[in-house]
Design a protein around this motif. Structure first.
Motif: not given
Length: 329
Positions: A74-79, A87-91
């Motif tokens: 998936g894709e990072v939304v928050s950490v 970080k947000p946006g990382d696949k």
């Protein structure tokens, strides 16, 4: 995303198979220390998922209601707190916490210790196939001394159920490690398993396949055992002097046999194996897929709404490769 809700599939009791999976609306989870929140793009089903539903780990797992599945891309939304590597946006590709699952949903929290970044060359479907299946194959081969940097000595390996989720990766990884591979599968998958690199393939339904004897007469230095129902005595007669069987589906009998082998100081060993797959392992596997050295065999891809159909297909036990659910294209 505090206060927001998402769609997920869950079940709330033991048993029931695919019919017990119900689509529900639940809160989006929040990442804790060392975790990320990912928007799920694809997940894969492993036999352990429905075995847990059937009560194989009763009364410890699962906690109800259970949102199953642990292999996520998936894709990072928050950490969460203390997370600096994502970080947000990382696949990403991740192996979720085994005790909680949570993958069969629009969002999932994942531990960074079991998460790796996914390059654009690797699709979500390919990445979701990797964590448990490819991870188990990789760690099992590592456990018997396979080297993947060209420094290892070649030896003879047997891989059972070689067209299944774990077996297909084990064949490819064993060949990357320079091993001579004998593999077992059903007749319809012999050509596929040969195409993955197996040197010899046995149809497990034939007398030759039942004995596991290598057509070339080679004794096995290692066995990556990816199925059930094969007696230790069948393995033992085909092992080299210090041969090891790595049992990836250990039950009570294999644990007892393993203990007896140790007590009697047998050089031939049966090793019940529960692999621990971390972020470095996932990085390595994703890199192999990116470079074209490891190709996931995908049995089928199902839409999120068809998750129960995918679950039922996995329970049938005849999948060739991995069964994937696309949560979001």
């Amino acid at each position: 995303m505090a206060g927001k809700s998402m769609q997920a599939f869950c079940y709330d009791k033991y048993g029931g198979g695919a019919a017990a999976l119900k689509k529900v609306e639940i809160p989006v989870p929040a990442p804790k220390k060392g975790e990320i929140l990912a928007k799920v793009e694809a997940v894969s089903i492993n036999p352990v998922d429905w075995k847990i539903q059937n009560g194989v780990m009763r009364p410890f797992l699962p906690k109800f209601p259970c949102v199953p599945l642990s292999d996520v891309a998936g894709e990072v939304v928050s950490v969460g707190p203390g997370v600096d590597d994502f970080k947000p946006g990382d696949k990403i590709v991740s192996l979720l916490n085994f005790t909680t699952g949570g993958g069969l949903a629009e969002y999932a929290v994942a531990p960074t210790s079991q998460t790796a970044k996914r390059p654009p060359e690797v699709s979500a479907v390919e990445a979701a196939s990797l964590p448990i299946a490819a991870g188990a194959a990789f760690k099992a081969l590592e456990a018997v001394g396979t080297k993947f940097d060209g420094t290892g000595k070649p030896f003879n390996a047997l891989i059972t159920a070689a067209s299944g989720g774990v077996g297909q990766f084990a064949v490819q990884l064993a060949k990357l490690g320079g091993l001579h591979v004998t593999a077992t599968c059903g007749a319809r998958n012999i050509d596929l398993v040969k195409s993955l690199g197996a040197d010899e393939v046995l149809d497990y339904r034939t007398p030759e396949g039942e004995t596991l004897k290598s057509p070339s007469g080679k004794k096995y230095d290692a066995v990556v055992h990816c199925t059930v129902g094969i007696a230790w005595s069948v393995f033992e007669k085909n092992l080299s002097e210090k041969g090891k069987v790595i049992d990836l589906t250990p039950g009570f009998s294999s644990i007892v046999t393993s203990a007896l082998k140790k007590i009697t100081f047998s050089k031939k060993q049966l090793v019940p194996f529960l692999p621990k797959v971390g972020s470095k392992d996932l990085e390595f596997l994703v890199g192999l897929v990116k470079d074209g050295k490891l190709k996931p065999v995908i049995d089928s891809v199902h839409s999120f709404d068809k998750a129960p159909e995918a679950w039922a297909k996995s329970m049938e036990g005849h999948a060739t490769g991995k069964i994937i659910i696309e949560v979001e294209k």
